[in-house]
Design a protein around this motif. Structure first.
Motif, PDB file in Angstrom:
ATOM      1  N   HIS A   6     -41.845   6.221  -4.603  1.00 36.44           N
ATOM      2  CA  HIS A   6     -43.006   6.860  -5.341  1.00 36.44           C
ATOM      3  C   HIS A   6     -42.484   8.343  -5.490  1.00 36.44           C
ATOM      4  O   HIS A   6     -42.323   8.974  -4.130  1.00 36.44           O
ATOM      5  CB  HIS A   6     -44.238   6.554  -4.825  1.00 36.44           C
ATOM      6  N   ILE A   7     -42.312   8.959  -6.577  1.00 33.74           N
ATOM      7  CA  ILE A   7     -41.890  10.509  -6.687  1.00 33.74           C
ATOM      8  C   ILE A   7     -43.075  11.348  -7.043  1.00 33.74           C
ATOM      9  O   ILE A   7     -43.566  11.001  -8.344  1.00 33.74           O
ATOM     10  CB  ILE A   7     -40.869  10.602  -7.806  1.00 33.74           C
ATOM     11  N   CYS A   8     -43.400  12.237  -6.422  1.00 29.02           N
ATOM     12  CA  CYS A   8     -44.367  13.232  -6.624  1.00 29.02           C
ATOM     13  C   CYS A   8     -43.767  14.446  -7.411  1.00 29.02           C
ATOM     14  O   CYS A   8     -44.244  14.907  -8.327  1.00 29.02           O
ATOM     15  CB  CYS A   8     -45.210  13.874  -5.414  1.00 29.02           C
ATOM     16  N   CYS A   9     -42.464  14.934  -6.755  1.00 24.21           N
ATOM     17  CA  CYS A   9     -41.901  15.801  -7.442  1.00 24.21           C
ATOM     18  C   CYS A   9     -40.384  15.853  -7.095  1.00 24.21           C
ATOM     19  O   CYS A   9     -40.072  15.141  -6.402  1.00 24.21           O
ATOM     20  CB  CYS A   9     -42.522  17.184  -6.604  1.00 24.21           C
ATOM     21  N   VAL A  10     -39.705  16.404  -7.806  1.00 21.32           N
ATOM     22  CA  VAL A  10     -38.170  16.379  -7.895  1.00 21.32           C
ATOM     23  C   VAL A  10     -37.744  17.005  -6.546  1.00 21.32           C
ATOM     24  O   VAL A  10     -36.521  16.459  -6.126  1.00 21.32           O
ATOM     25  CB  VAL A  10     -37.474  16.885  -9.236  1.00 21.32           C
ATOM     26  N   VAL A  11     -38.152  17.855  -5.948  1.00 21.02           N
ATOM     27  CA  VAL A  11     -37.724  18.644  -4.685  1.00 21.02           C
ATOM     28  C   VAL A  11     -37.473  17.435  -3.681  1.00 21.02           C
ATOM     29  O   VAL A  11     -36.707  17.400  -2.949  1.00 21.02           O
ATOM     30  CB  VAL A  11     -38.700  19.729  -4.204  1.00 21.02           C
ATOM     31  N   CYS A  12     -38.554  16.794  -3.388  1.00 22.85           N
ATOM     32  CA  CYS A  12     -38.631  15.795  -2.373  1.00 22.85           C
ATOM     33  C   CYS A  12     -37.815  14.660  -2.812  1.00 22.85           C
ATOM     34  O   CYS A  12     -37.243  13.820  -1.828  1.00 22.85           O
ATOM     35  CB  CYS A  12     -40.114  15.337  -1.835  1.00 22.85           C
ATOM     36  N   ALA A  13     -37.959  14.256  -3.894  1.00 27.78           N
ATOM     37  CA  ALA A  13     -36.842  13.130  -4.806  1.00 27.78           C
ATOM     38  C   ALA A  13     -35.518  13.306  -4.207  1.00 27.78           C
ATOM     39  O   ALA A  13     -34.645  12.599  -3.840  1.00 27.78           O
ATOM     40  CB  ALA A  13     -37.151  13.040  -5.856  1.00 27.78           C
ATOM     41  N   CYS A  14     -34.993  14.814  -4.421  1.00 25.49           N
ATOM     42  CA  CYS A  14     -33.656  15.259  -4.212  1.00 25.49           C
ATOM     43  C   CYS A  14     -33.395  14.927  -2.653  1.00 25.49           C
ATOM     44  O   CYS A  14     -32.075  14.456  -2.161  1.00 25.49           O
ATOM     45  CB  CYS A  14     -33.420  16.619  -4.464  1.00 25.49           C
ATOM     46  N   ALA A  15     -34.450  15.250  -1.721  1.00 23.72           N
ATOM     47  CA  ALA A  15     -34.166  14.920  -0.381  1.00 23.72           C
ATOM     48  C   ALA A  15     -33.858  13.396   0.306  1.00 23.72           C
ATOM     49  O   ALA A  15     -33.118  13.151   0.975  1.00 23.72           O
ATOM     50  CB  ALA A  15     -35.335  15.340   0.429  1.00 23.72           C
ATOM     51  N   LEU A  16     -34.420  12.616  -0.754  1.00 22.82           N
ATOM     52  CA  LEU A  16     -34.556  11.295  -0.347  1.00 22.82           C
ATOM     53  C   LEU A  16     -33.735  10.105  -1.019  1.00 22.82           C
ATOM     54  O   LEU A  16     -33.185   9.414  -0.536  1.00 22.82           O
ATOM     55  CB  LEU A  16     -35.945  10.564  -0.393  1.00 22.82           C
ATOM     56  N   ALA A  17     -33.337  10.340  -2.151  1.00 22.11           N
ATOM     57  CA  ALA A  17     -32.838   9.474  -3.029  1.00 22.11           C
ATOM     58  C   ALA A  17     -31.246   9.248  -2.479  1.00 22.11           C
ATOM     59  O   ALA A  17     -30.915   8.044  -2.183  1.00 22.11           O
ATOM     60  CB  ALA A  17     -32.592   9.833  -4.582  1.00 22.11           C
ATOM     61  N   ASP A  18     -30.585  10.340  -2.351  1.00 18.24           N
ATOM     62  CA  ASP A  18     -29.400  10.037  -1.882  1.00 18.24           C
ATOM     63  C   ASP A  18     -29.384   9.414  -0.360  1.00 18.24           C
ATOM     64  O   ASP A  18     -28.242   8.844  -0.155  1.00 18.24           O
ATOM     65  CB  ASP A  18     -28.429  11.756  -1.836  1.00 18.24           C
ATOM     66  N   LYS A  19     -29.944   9.875   0.460  1.00 21.23           N
ATOM     67  CA  LYS A  19     -29.992   9.425   1.823  1.00 21.23           C
ATOM     68  C   LYS A  19     -30.293   7.838   1.622  1.00 21.23           C
ATOM     69  O   LYS A  19     -29.500   7.214   2.239  1.00 21.23           O
ATOM     70  CB  LYS A  19     -31.382   9.868   2.426  1.00 21.23           C
ATOM     71  N   PHE A  20     -31.122   7.399   0.997  1.00 20.87           N
ATOM     72  CA  PHE A  20     -31.433   5.892   0.745  1.00 20.87           C
ATOM     73  C   PHE A  20     -30.345   5.264   0.288  1.00 20.87           C
ATOM     74  O   PHE A  20     -30.069   4.009   0.543  1.00 20.87           O
ATOM     75  CB  PHE A  20     -32.836   5.702   0.181  1.00 20.87           C
ATOM     76  N   ARG A  21     -29.598   5.840  -0.685  1.00 23.64           N
ATOM     77  CA  ARG A  21     -28.671   5.129  -1.405  1.00 23.64           C
ATOM     78  C   ARG A  21     -27.436   5.257  -0.465  1.00 23.64           C
ATOM     79  O   ARG A  21     -26.750   4.076  -0.646  1.00 23.64           O
ATOM     80  CB  ARG A  21     -28.352   5.822  -2.613  1.00 23.64           C
ATOM     81  N   LYS A  22     -27.004   6.165   0.394  1.00 19.89           N
ATOM     82  CA  LYS A  22     -26.089   6.104   1.214  1.00 19.89           C
ATOM     83  C   LYS A  22     -26.189   5.172   2.240  1.00 19.89           C
ATOM     84  O   LYS A  22     -25.259   4.597   2.792  1.00 19.89           O
ATOM     85  CB  LYS A  22     -25.880   7.451   1.881  1.00 19.89           C
ATOM     86  N   GLU A  23     -27.290   4.613   2.195  1.00 24.65           N
ATOM     87  CA  GLU A  23     -27.471   3.688   3.510  1.00 24.65           C
ATOM     88  C   GLU A  23     -27.689   2.146   2.725  1.00 24.65           C
ATOM     89  O   GLU A  23     -27.924   1.336   3.474  1.00 24.65           O
ATOM     90  CB  GLU A  23     -29.127   3.845   3.978  1.00 24.65           C
ATOM     91  N   GLY A  24     -27.005   2.295   1.480  1.00 26.51           N
ATOM     92  CA  GLY A  24     -27.011   0.929   0.834  1.00 26.51           C
ATOM     93  C   GLY A  24     -28.247   0.296   0.242  1.00 26.51           C
ATOM     94  O   GLY A  24     -28.286  -0.918  -0.112  1.00 26.51           O
ATOM     95  N   THR A  25     -29.449   1.086   0.187  1.00 29.74           N
ATOM     96  CA  THR A  25     -30.646   0.833  -0.468  1.00 29.74           C
ATOM     97  C   THR A  25     -30.486   1.031  -2.127  1.00 29.74           C
ATOM     98  O   THR A  25     -29.958   1.989  -2.548  1.00 29.74           O
ATOM     99  CB  THR A  25     -31.683   1.410   0.169  1.00 29.74           C
TER     100      THR A  25
END
Length: 179
Positions: A6-25
């Motif tokens: 769930h994306i409220c804003c792009v600032v916080c999305a930038c922080a999470l998307a890469d992290k989760f994708r690097k974990e293989g999600t």
């Protein structure tokens, strides 16, 4: 593992998307924010998320409805009501819709960019997310990630993506500008 973010804003999305994708999600985004006010602010955030999704090649579902009426109805409050009463209602509204969408899309779990913001009540977000997960038969992924907020802010700045000046609702806008 399929995750609905769930994306409220792009600032916080930038922080999470890469992290989760690097974990293989496998990350799928969902922009649902009837709380954002005024309409021009809503459009700026929507556009920033669309740009980010294109840059990152992330599938994002968008609810492009300007939902001020439904937000005000859900929180049932006035400007004099303290955020300790209205913010949990706002979290509930958005996390319930995110859980519903995650279940609809067949995701294993869902989370929200709310978990990155140091301005939000993380304990209430965690409890509400878990409650909505149980209600919609999907797992809520919660991690203490407020330390990633500055990384998201820096990433958004480097990419020249819109960075909001307040949480998003009409009340936080007033608090931001009135002190």
């Amino acid at each position: 593992m399929k995750l609905l973010l769930h994306i409220c804003c792009v600032v916080c999305a930038c922080a999470l998307a890469d992290k989760f994708r690097k974990e293989g999600t496998e990350v799928t985004g969902y922009f649902y924010n009837p709380n954002i006010h005024p309409f021009q602010e809503f459009l700026k955030r929507l556009k920033a998320v669309k740009t980010f999704a294109e840059q990152e090649k992330i599938k994002v579902y968008y609810d492009e409805t300007y939902g001020l009426d439904s937000f005000m109805g859900a929180i049932g409050t006035s400007a004099k009501t303290h955020d300790k009463e209205r913010c949990p209602k706002c979290y509930r509204m958005r996390l319930e819709e995110a859980a519903r969408k995650a279940h609809e899309l067949g995701c294993d779990e869902f989370t929200s960019t709310l978990i990155v913001s140091p301005q939000q009540n993380q304990e209430i977000i965690r409890k509400t997310g878990e409650e909505m997960a149980n209600r919609h038969n999907v797992k809520f992924r919660y991690e203490e990630l407020t330390g990633h907020y500055l990384l998201g802010k820096e990433t958004a700045k480097k990419r020249m993506l819109y960075r909001q000046q307040y949480c998003g609702c009409i009340f936080s806008e007033a608090e931001r500008y009135l002190g």
